[in-house]
Scaffold this active site. Structure first.
Site, PDB file in Angstrom:
ATOM      1  N   GLY A 103       0.848  -1.299  -0.137  1.00 57.92           N
ATOM      2  CA  GLY A 103       0.304  -0.347  -0.001  1.00 57.92           C
ATOM      3  C   GLY A 103       0.897   1.405  -0.005  1.00 57.92           C
ATOM      4  O   GLY A 103       0.508   2.113   0.723  1.00 57.92           O
ATOM      5  N   HIS A 104       1.911   1.287  -0.966  1.00 53.49           N
ATOM      6  CA  HIS A 104       2.916   2.153  -1.370  1.00 53.49           C
ATOM      7  C   HIS A 104       3.785   2.044  -2.505  1.00 53.49           C
ATOM      8  O   HIS A 104       3.770   1.500  -2.824  1.00 53.49           O
ATOM      9  CB  HIS A 104       3.951   2.121   0.722  1.00 53.49           C
ATOM     10  N   ALA A 105       4.583   3.658  -2.727  1.00 53.75           N
ATOM     11  CA  ALA A 105       5.229   3.157  -3.330  1.00 53.75           C
ATOM     12  C   ALA A 105       6.619   4.026  -3.617  1.00 53.75           C
ATOM     13  O   ALA A 105       6.920   5.103  -1.745  1.00 53.75           O
ATOM     14  CB  ALA A 105       4.707   4.022  -4.651  1.00 53.75           C
TER      15      ALA A 105
ATOM     16  N   ARG B 251       2.112  -0.464  -5.599  1.00 57.61           N
ATOM     17  CA  ARG B 251       1.795  -1.902  -5.005  1.00 57.61           C
ATOM     18  C   ARG B 251       1.224  -2.750  -3.563  1.00 57.61           C
ATOM     19  O   ARG B 251       1.782  -1.837  -2.826  1.00 57.61           O
ATOM     20  CB  ARG B 251       3.561  -2.976  -4.973  1.00 57.61           C
TER      21      ARG B 251
ATOM     22  N   TYR C 105       5.584   6.877  -1.087  1.00 56.91           N
ATOM     23  CA  TYR C 105       4.477   7.500  -1.377  1.00 56.91           C
ATOM     24  C   TYR C 105       3.421   6.656  -0.848  1.00 56.91           C
ATOM     25  O   TYR C 105       3.485   5.879  -0.899  1.00 56.91           O
ATOM     26  CB  TYR C 105       3.580   8.099  -2.233  1.00 56.91           C
TER      27      TYR C 105
END
Ligand code: TYD
Length: 138
Positions: free
Chosen positions: A52-54, A99, A124
């Site tokens: 749950g981030h990039a 992802r 992010y």
């Protein structure tokens, strides 16, 4: 800008024997980056989602060291789901890819080899902010 099709499945070396198999991974050789950090996710409760981030700059290789899970990839425009279920296949992930890791099998272990140390300012964690940057809107 990176896109989800730049993220490829890499077949890792295998040294097989009757007493079991071994997969060596060499930073800068098996992978196009030096490995500065290794971490792994384990004991994931059924139905949980991780990630749950990039990342702004980080590159990674993600391996299902045990069991299986799905990786949802999103570059702000395209989405793709990759299923990982073998310890000798890795998913090469570039920077600027959102992802999510989901559908972990019981006992599933997600091994991550990363190109840099942990830096929270590389993340992010807000999907809307990521999309806006990834789509070149800011
Ligand atoms: P997080 O990146 O949110 O995990 P996930 O891969 O599921 O998204 O990290 C969870 C917590 O662990 C968070 O408080 C940051 C910390 N952490 C570290 O201290 N070092 C690390 O190398 C990583 C990946 C996370």
């Amino acid at each position: 800008m990176a896109n989800v099709f730049d993220c490829s499945i890499v077949e890792l070396p295998r040294i097989t024997s009757e007493s079991g198999n071994l997969t060596p991974i060499y930073g800068g050789v098996t992978l196009p980056f030096d490995i500065k950090r290794v971490y792994y996710l384990y004991d994931i409760p059924g139905g949980e989602t991780r990630g749950g981030h990039a990342h702004r700059d980080l590159y990674q290789l993600i391996v299902a060291a045990s069991g299986s899970f799905d990786v949802l990839l999103d570059d702000g425009k395209n989405r793709r789901v990759v299923h990982l279920n073998r310890p000798y296949f890795g998913l090469y992930l570039t920077n600027m890819i959102w992802r999510e890791l989901l559908n972990f099998s019981s006992g599933g272990i997600c091994l991550v080899l990363a190109s840099d140390v942990y830096r929270e300012d590389d993340y992010y964690r807000d999907y809307a902010e990521f999309c806006s940057v990834a789509r070149g809107e800011q």
